[in-house]
Design a protein around this motif. Structure first.
Motif, short mmCIF file in Angstrom:
data_model
loop_
_atom_site.label_atom_id
_atom_site.label_comp_id
_atom_site.label_asym_id
_atom_site.label_seq_id
_atom_site.Cartn_x
_atom_site.Cartn_y
_atom_site.Cartn_z
N ASP A 144 0.85 -1.19 0.00
CA ASP A 144 0.00 0.00 0.00
C ASP A 144 0.89 1.25 0.00
N ALA A 145 0.89 1.96 -1.11
CA ALA A 145 1.78 3.13 -1.23
C ALA A 145 1.48 4.18 -0.17
N ARG A 146 0.22 4.28 0.25
CA ARG A 146 -0.12 5.30 1.26
C ARG A 146 0.52 4.96 2.59
N VAL A 147 0.61 3.66 2.90
CA VAL A 147 1.26 3.23 4.14
C VAL A 147 2.77 3.39 3.99
N ARG A 148 3.29 2.93 2.87
CA ARG A 148 4.74 2.90 2.69
C ARG A 148 5.35 4.30 2.65
N TYR A 149 4.69 5.22 1.99
CA TYR A 149 5.30 6.54 1.80
C TYR A 149 4.68 7.63 2.68
N ARG A 150 3.72 7.25 3.51
CA ARG A 150 3.07 8.22 4.41
C ARG A 150 2.74 9.52 3.68
N ILE A 151 1.98 9.38 2.63
CA ILE A 151 1.64 10.54 1.82
C ILE A 151 0.78 11.49 2.64
N PRO A 152 1.19 12.74 2.79
CA PRO A 152 0.34 13.67 3.54
C PRO A 152 -0.95 13.93 2.75
N PRO A 153 -2.02 14.29 3.46
CA PRO A 153 -3.29 14.53 2.75
C PRO A 153 -3.11 15.60 1.67
N GLN A 154 -3.63 15.35 0.48
CA GLN A 154 -3.55 16.31 -0.61
C GLN A 154 -4.90 17.01 -0.70
N GLU A 155 -4.86 18.32 -0.84
CA GLU A 155 -6.13 19.05 -0.77
C GLU A 155 -7.00 18.83 -2.02
N GLY A 156 -6.38 18.57 -3.16
CA GLY A 156 -7.17 18.30 -4.36
C GLY A 156 -8.00 19.46 -4.82
N ARG A 157 -7.32 20.56 -5.14
CA ARG A 157 -8.03 21.76 -5.58
C ARG A 157 -8.55 21.59 -6.99
N SER A 158 -9.83 21.57 -7.18
CA SER A 158 -10.35 21.58 -8.55
C SER A 158 -10.89 22.99 -8.81
#
Lengths: 338, 359, 79
Positions: free
Chosen positions: B287-301
């Protein structure tokens, strides 16, 4: 423009390429002789010539049905041919990566010489540059060509008119398929060879057989963006609509299988030995008969007609007999899977 | 010969049934993006009477993938130096600050693959690179991601993981059904789930038929809807050569083993409970989210983008202030313009072809 | 979504099948399908054979339609 960078789509021959040319190059280079056609038609001391240039960066350099050397001659010869010009002189510039095997370069040069001979064109000057490893992928070639305009032929992308027939000189999408397969990016195998060929001999025969020279309105070779991109260019430049019969478009089964697996449209796969022709219907049979007498034009067929409207659009009559638009070219060819 | 004649008769009959429909207005939603694509390619809308409206639903994974997913992928490439393996479909999707194609032009390594299994092969062949597969798709596609984990696990591969945005269709069927009178259910999703999943929806008053993708399959499915409409909720499997009642138990088992249901954001539809699939905890190493501890992305549309309303069938592309102006297939703002199968791209590309169906 | 293409199985080995779609060949995973033999047709999606199928979509259309509207199909005229 400040933040923008060049992406692969800018080089794919579609809308982004056109934008780059219009917004950047044409803006700087603006002059009356600058052309949107395959080659510029120029006057030199009363003699009409056509002149063009083309760069080749195909990887791998050798592919089923050809190599970059043959391609570099074909591309320029075919551009001149499309303007109704007899190709005469070519120059070539090589950018070679440090470490590139000499015997491969020898094979490339031999292939260039052979292709040039086959269409009566002479290579008269060249340039060699070597770039450090990784700065160039193997060997890139740029060729520039000059041709002599035939007196009775005048073709151009803006000259297609309503009522014209649209012909293609053989089955589509072979070169693009052969390259996709040679790169082996998607693990697919198929027996497809590139259609790469110099088309002057074929068209010389057609020009000679033509009952009236002015009945042939537009000729364009379908290269990187495929037949679909060329048709959109011509529809726009001539301000006409183009209507194709989907079932009339020649495409080898293996190309269909490949494009089916990858969700691609064969109309947007590159060709390197196919011309799209627009002619008055009165000469269609004569043109097709002449094409069929040549090796490169043996598979020539009529794929559609030109209408006044909707201008700038290419539509397809589907297998259900309904009309739909051909989706315009979008640039980088990306498999559609999910 | 006899069979050919039967076939032609059947096709002509199906076409006749659809073309001559004069009943009350019928809104049919094609849930699957490939249906949308084929319906345009074949010019099916031009055959339909004005009383039949085809609505393009949320069945294009690209269109419903939130902006933040692209941002997470760009973060991985930019900050963690990973190699992204992706389906070609995702390359042009705009994130908050550019697409994967833009990231690639700034140096990110982006490999387009045909199948997640090729991403595993790539990781095996490039042990010095950290490889992340961008795992999107519905039930049809997700088993391939599961097999990728199975293979990576068998090889004890240390440099491979998935960034998941996989989704399941059943929540969407429930969320969307008031926008239409009947569904054209997605044939290849049903090949995995089985016809029983959409069949069970008749108990909730939801009608539809499972449809294939060729001209004859689509016309047949539409004919069956026309014939069945107006009565009790109905269901028919019009794609029996591919879809069975139970689907693929092997694929379902793979999904169950390697994935776990989670709440998921659908672009335009919001969060639908338990409609997403994330890597199962037992396989968290993939799981890349677990492995790289991706911080939350705001996702501006772009706030003016109406992709959400368009996906719900609440408005048409023409109602969006960006459509055709700043948002075009070459410069897409919203996801519905990026994918060829997106409603906006389809409108843009085909408008003028059959104006009557776009009124 | 879910671009699928019918393909003919050429050979099967260790859960992998070589399939042929009009002359384009590719190895795909056959792990979802328990018994697969050369000559079978499968629906291929993203490198996976997702279902065993019959080759002909048109015969299918005829039988599906006959079951809901037999009169139309049988009285239909040929064009």
């Amino acid at each position: 423009m400040d933040q923008e960078r060049i992406t692969l789509a800018h080089g794919a021959g579609g809308q982004k390429t056109a934008e780059l040319i219009e917004r950047l190059f044409a803006r700087h280079f603006q002059n009356p002789d600058l052309t949107a056609d395959d080659a510029a038609v120029l006057s030199l001391g009363g003699t009409k010539i056509a002149m063009t240039t083309d760069g080749f960066i195909v990887s791998p350099w050798r592919f089923p049905g050809g190599n970059i050397g043959e391609l570099s001659i074909c591309g320029t010869v075919n551009d001149l041919t499309c303007m109704g010009a007899r190709p005469r002189y070519l120059t070539c510039a090589f950018q070679i990566e440090e470490g590139f095997p000499l015997r491969d370069l020898d094979a490339i040069a031999a292939s260039m010489a052979e292709t040039a001979r086959a269409c009566g064109v002479t290579i008269v000057a060249g340039d060699t540059k070597v770039a450090g490893r990784g700065q160039v992928d193997g060997c890139f070639i740029t060729t520039t060509g000059i041709g002599e305009l035939l007196p009775n032929i005048r073709t151009g992308g803006a000259l297609a008119r309503p009522g014209d027939d649209v012909l293609v000189t053989g089955d589509i999408g072979r070169h693009g398929s052969a390259i996709l397969l040679a790169r082996d990016s998607y693990g697919i195998e198929a027996e497809v060879t590139s259609d790469c060929a110099p088309l002057w001999p074929m068209m010389e025969h057609v020009f000679a057989a033509l009952p009236q020279g002015d009945a042939l309105h537009t000729l364009r070779d379908a290269t990187r963006g495929g037949v679909g991109t060329v048709l959109y260019e011509i529809a726009r430049e001539s301000g006409v609509g183009i209507e194709l019969r989907a079932e009339a478009i020649p495409c080898a089964p293996a190309v269909q299988g490949l494009t089916g697996l990858l969700g691609l449209n064969p109309l947007y796969l590159a060709c390197e030995g196919r011309l799209v022709l627009f002619c008055a219907p009165a000469v269609t049979d004569a043109v097709l008969a002449a094409l069929h007498e040549t090796r490169e034009g043996a598979g020539a067929t009529r794929i559609g007609t030109v209408s006044a409207a909707p201008a700038g659009r290419v539509s397809l009559i589907t297998e259900l007999g309904t009309r739909t638009l051909l989706p315009p070219p979008t640039g980088e060819l990306l498999p559609r899977i999910c | 010969m006899e069979q050919k004649t039967d076939t032609r008769r059947a096709l002509a009959a199906a076409r006749e049934i659809v073309c001559t429909y004069r009943g009350p207005r019928l809104r049919i939603m094609e849930v699957c993006g490939t249906h949308t694509h084929e319906i345009f390619r074949l010019g099916v809308r031009a055959l339909l009477p004005e009383t039949i409206e085809l609505i393009s639903g949320p069945g294009c994974p690209v269109c419903v993938t939130p902006v933040s997913f692209i941002d997470e992928a760009c973060y991985l490439a930019r900050e963690c130096g990973v190699t992204l393996c992706t389906f070609g479909d995702l390359v042009r999707v705009p994130g908050s600050s550019g697409s994967l194609a833009d990231a690639r032009s700034r140096g990110a390594r982006v490999q387009v693959v045909y199948t997640p299994l090729d991403a595993v092969t790539y990781a095996t062949d490039h042990p010095e690179e950290d490889v992340v597969f961008l795992s999107v798709g519905f039930e049809t596609t997700t088993p391939a991601s599961a097999l990728a984990m199975k293979r990576a696990s068998a090889q004890s591969l240390k440099n491979f993981s998935l960034l998941t945005a996989n989704k399941t269709m059943d929540a969407a069927y429930l969320a969307m059904h008031e926008s239409c009178d009947a569904y054209l259910y997605p044939g290849h999703v049903c090949a995995i789930t089985g016809a029983r999943v959409p069949r069970a929806l008749t108990a909730r008053g939801i009608s539809g038929v499972v449809a294939g993708f060729t001209a004859s399959e689509l016309l047949t499915a539409l004919a069956v809807i026309v014939k069945s409409a107006g009565h009790a909720p109905f269901f028919a499997n019009c794609y029996p050569r591919v879809v069975t009642e139970d689907g693929s138990p092997a694929a379902q088992a793979l999904l169950h083993t390697y994935f776990t249901p989670v709440d998921a954001e659908w672009r335009g539809l919001g969060v639908l409970p338990q409609s997403g699939l994330a890597v199962a905890p037992a396989y968290a190493q993939f799981d890349a989210r677990v492995r790289y501890r991706i911080p939350p992305q705001e996702g501006r549309s772009n706030p003016a983008c109406r992709c959400g309303d368009i996906l719900r069938g609440a408005c048409t592309p023409a109602d969006c202030p960006l459509y055709g102006k700043t948002c075009t297939p070459e410069h897409p703002v919203g996801a519905c313009m990026v994918s060829r199968e997106g409603t906006c791209a389809a409108w843009y590309q085909y408008r003028g072809a059959a104006p009557a169906s776009f009124s | 979504m879910c671009v699928g293409i019918p393909a003919k199985v050429v050979s099967v080995k260790d859960g992998t099948a070589l399939v042929d779609a009009s002359g384009a060949r590719r190895e795909v995973s056959a792990e979802l399908l328990s018994s697969l033999d050369p000559g079978d047709y499968v629906m291929v999606h993203a490198g996976l054979a997702i279902a065993k199928i019959t080759a002909d979509d048109e015969a299918e259309a005829a039988s599906v339609l006959s079951s809901i509207a037999p009169a139309e199909v049988n009285n239909g005229t040929e064009d």
